[in-house]
Scaffold this motif. Structure first.
Motif, mmCIF file in Angstrom:
data_model
loop_
_atom_site.group_PDB
_atom_site.id
_atom_site.type_symbol
_atom_site.label_atom_id
_atom_site.label_comp_id
_atom_site.label_asym_id
_atom_site.label_seq_id
_atom_site.Cartn_x
_atom_site.Cartn_y
_atom_site.Cartn_z
ATOM 1 N N TYR A 17 0.832 -1.121 0.105
ATOM 2 C CA TYR A 17 -0.046 -0.066 0.080
ATOM 3 C C TYR A 17 0.768 1.227 0.014
ATOM 4 C CZ TYR A 17 -3.538 3.323 1.150
ATOM 5 O OH TYR A 17 -4.631 4.226 1.386
ATOM 6 N N GLU A 18 1.872 1.343 0.758
ATOM 7 C CA GLU A 18 2.818 2.480 0.795
ATOM 8 C C GLU A 18 3.495 2.760 -0.491
ATOM 9 O OE1 GLU A 18 5.458 1.252 3.793
ATOM 10 O OE2 GLU A 18 3.904 1.510 5.478
ATOM 11 N N ALA A 19 3.810 1.410 -1.376
ATOM 12 C CA ALA A 19 4.366 1.394 -2.517
ATOM 13 C C ALA A 19 3.136 2.178 -3.487
ATOM 14 C CB ALA A 19 4.860 0.298 -3.080
ATOM 15 N N LEU A 20 2.043 1.787 -3.367
ATOM 16 C CA LEU A 20 0.995 2.423 -4.294
ATOM 17 C C LEU A 20 0.822 3.836 -3.969
ATOM 18 C CD1 LEU A 20 -1.836 -0.169 -4.048
ATOM 19 C CD2 LEU A 20 -0.546 0.498 -5.872
ATOM 20 N N ILE A 21 1.045 4.408 -2.605
ATOM 21 C CA ILE A 21 1.168 5.808 -2.540
ATOM 22 C C ILE A 21 2.205 6.630 -3.223
ATOM 23 C CG2 ILE A 21 1.433 7.523 -0.703
ATOM 24 C CD1 ILE A 21 -0.155 5.665 1.250
ATOM 25 N N VAL A 22 3.219 5.983 -3.094
ATOM 26 C CA VAL A 22 4.582 6.341 -3.873
ATOM 27 C C VAL A 22 4.302 6.540 -5.278
ATOM 28 C CG1 VAL A 22 6.939 6.337 -4.437
ATOM 29 C CG2 VAL A 22 6.103 6.198 -2.088
ATOM 30 N N LEU A 23 3.678 5.347 -5.880
ATOM 31 C CA LEU A 23 3.305 5.223 -7.127
ATOM 32 C C LEU A 23 2.459 6.358 -7.886
ATOM 33 C CD1 LEU A 23 3.941 3.734 -9.792
ATOM 34 C CD2 LEU A 23 2.194 2.109 -9.211
ATOM 35 N N TRP A 24 1.349 6.368 -6.808
ATOM 36 C CA TRP A 24 0.511 7.448 -7.171
ATOM 37 C C TRP A 24 1.122 8.943 -7.287
ATOM 38 C CZ3 TRP A 24 -0.920 12.299 -4.969
ATOM 39 C CH2 TRP A 24 -2.080 13.107 -5.540
ATOM 40 N N PRO A 49 0.048 25.158 -1.220
ATOM 41 C CA PRO A 49 -0.226 23.553 -1.855
ATOM 42 C C PRO A 49 1.080 22.902 -2.533
ATOM 43 C CG PRO A 49 -1.867 25.312 -2.700
ATOM 44 C CD PRO A 49 -0.716 26.016 -2.070
ATOM 45 N N LEU A 50 1.960 23.837 -2.959
ATOM 46 C CA LEU A 50 3.205 23.138 -3.446
ATOM 47 C C LEU A 50 4.145 22.521 -2.483
ATOM 48 C CD1 LEU A 50 4.663 25.104 -6.404
ATOM 49 C CD2 LEU A 50 4.040 22.891 -6.429
ATOM 50 N N HIS A 51 4.003 23.179 -1.283
ATOM 51 C CA HIS A 51 5.053 22.994 0.077
ATOM 52 C C HIS A 51 4.326 21.619 0.450
ATOM 53 C CE1 HIS A 51 7.756 26.004 0.847
ATOM 54 N NE2 HIS A 51 7.061 26.683 0.295
ATOM 55 N N GLU A 52 3.098 21.850 0.576
ATOM 56 C CA GLU A 52 2.210 20.366 1.048
ATOM 57 C C GLU A 52 2.410 19.088 0.253
ATOM 58 O OE1 GLU A 52 -2.065 19.006 2.484
ATOM 59 O OE2 GLU A 52 -1.961 20.729 1.117
ATOM 60 N N MET A 53 2.294 19.449 -1.201
ATOM 61 C CA MET A 53 2.676 18.106 -1.986
ATOM 62 C C MET A 53 4.383 17.637 -1.800
ATOM 63 S SD MET A 53 3.791 17.070 -5.046
ATOM 64 C CE MET A 53 4.283 18.367 -5.941
ATOM 65 N N HIS A 54 5.039 18.671 -1.832
ATOM 66 C CA HIS A 54 6.348 18.107 -1.852
ATOM 67 C C HIS A 54 6.851 17.545 -0.372
ATOM 68 C CE1 HIS A 54 8.319 19.314 -5.522
ATOM 69 N NE2 HIS A 54 7.427 20.209 -5.547
ATOM 70 N N SER A 55 6.061 18.150 0.605
ATOM 71 C CA SER A 55 6.248 17.431 2.005
ATOM 72 C C SER A 55 5.609 15.963 1.892
ATOM 73 C CB SER A 55 5.863 18.443 2.951
ATOM 74 O OG SER A 55 5.762 17.700 4.245
ATOM 75 N N CYS A 56 4.567 15.817 1.660
ATOM 76 C CA CYS A 56 3.849 14.525 1.593
ATOM 77 C C CYS A 56 4.832 13.633 0.748
ATOM 78 C CB CYS A 56 2.282 14.756 0.941
ATOM 79 S SG CYS A 56 1.492 15.472 2.087
ATOM 80 N N PHE A 57 5.185 13.927 -0.612
ATOM 81 C CA PHE A 57 5.798 13.025 -1.378
ATOM 82 C C PHE A 57 7.102 12.801 -0.705
ATOM 83 C CE2 PHE A 57 9.107 12.537 -4.550
ATOM 84 C CZ PHE A 57 8.664 11.207 -5.223
ATOM 85 N N MET A 58 7.800 13.634 -0.208
ATOM 86 C CA MET A 58 9.173 13.166 0.630
ATOM 87 C C MET A 58 8.825 12.207 1.669
ATOM 88 S SD MET A 58 11.372 16.630 0.826
ATOM 89 C CE MET A 58 10.235 17.896 1.404
ATOM 90 N N THR A 59 7.810 12.491 2.519
ATOM 91 C CA THR A 59 7.530 11.820 3.674
ATOM 92 C C THR A 59 6.983 10.512 3.182
ATOM 93 O OG1 THR A 59 6.784 13.470 4.995
ATOM 94 C CG2 THR A 59 5.827 11.467 5.819
ATOM 95 N N ALA A 60 6.369 10.287 2.121
ATOM 96 C CA ALA A 60 5.837 9.004 1.556
ATOM 97 C C ALA A 60 7.121 8.168 1.313
ATOM 98 C CB ALA A 60 4.802 8.966 0.526
ATOM 99 N N LEU A 61 8.101 8.667 0.544
ATOM 100 C CA LEU A 61 9.204 8.229 -0.051
ATOM 101 C C LEU A 61 10.165 7.657 0.982
ATOM 102 C CD1 LEU A 61 10.256 7.707 -3.153
ATOM 103 C CD2 LEU A 61 11.573 9.850 -2.735
ATOM 104 N N CYS A 62 10.213 8.574 2.031
ATOM 105 C CA CYS A 62 11.176 8.238 3.100
ATOM 106 C C CYS A 62 10.481 7.255 3.896
ATOM 107 C CB CYS A 62 11.355 9.275 4.071
ATOM 108 S SG CYS A 62 12.615 10.336 3.277
#
Length: 187
Positions: A17-24, A49-62
């Motif tokens: 599921y975490e891989a699906l989030i990163v894939l999304w 919104p850009l800050h939020e998107m980048h923060s969420c992406f970095m968090t999901a990837l980490c």
């Protein structure tokens, strides 16, 4: 099937599921932002919104990377070591170090990019601190005092933190996907 077998299967479901989030993120955001998804800095992040998107992406990837990495390290320690006392101490100490490395990596990426911490990142930081406290509790109880009665507190507390973290990681993709479908239905 024992509880450990069930939790191992559940862990693989969470990894998927975490891989699906990163894939999304890669499927929906990479075509729009290209390599700036990975390399954007503070001067190009000009809206919340850009800050939020980048923060969420970095968090999901980490989170995905460290969850995969730490579970493999934990399995290696369990399989390779034969001395029970040393195994217990090394297992919990290594798990605490991995959690700490996750925090340092997440914090460093946010500071390096000049990105604000999203709610997702903060929830993951708080749950990681809770998991570290549980690991320390187990290190002291099992490793030094040979007290094994807190095992269920550790298991349920750790899984509760994991569920909260993955739920927080899910909020941004779900919210963005629902917003996309609402826009399409209006248009």
């Amino acid at each position: 099937m024992t509880l450990n077998d069930f939790l191992n299967h559940l862990a693989w479901i969470f990894k998927g599921y975490e891989a699906l989030i990163v894939l999304w993120f890669l499927i929906t955001q990479f075509p729009k932002y290209r390599w700036s998804l990975f390399y954007a800095r503070h001067h190009t992040l000009n809206s919340l919104p850009l800050h939020e998107m980048h923060s969420c992406f970095m968090t999901a990837l980490c989170y995905l990377f460290f969850f995969l990495y730490s579970s493999e390290i934990d399995n290696f320690i369990i399989r390779q070591l034969s001395a029970v006392d040393g195994q217990i101490k090394l297992f919990y100490l290594t798990a605490m170090i991995n959690q700490f490395l996750f925090l340092v990596t997440l914090f460093s990426l946010h500071r390096f990019k000049g990105c604000f911490f999203s709610k997702t990142a903060r929830v993951n930081i708080y749950t990681t601190l809770a998991v570290m406290a549980l690991l320390f509790m187990q290190l002291v109880a099992r490793g030094y005092f040979d007290y094994h009665e807190l095992g269920m507190v550790y298991v349920f507390g750790g899984w509760a933190c994991n569920i909260i973290s993955v739920s927080a990681l899910s909020i941004y993709p779900i919210r963005q996907t629902l917003g996309y479908f609402q826009k399409r239905s209006v248009a």
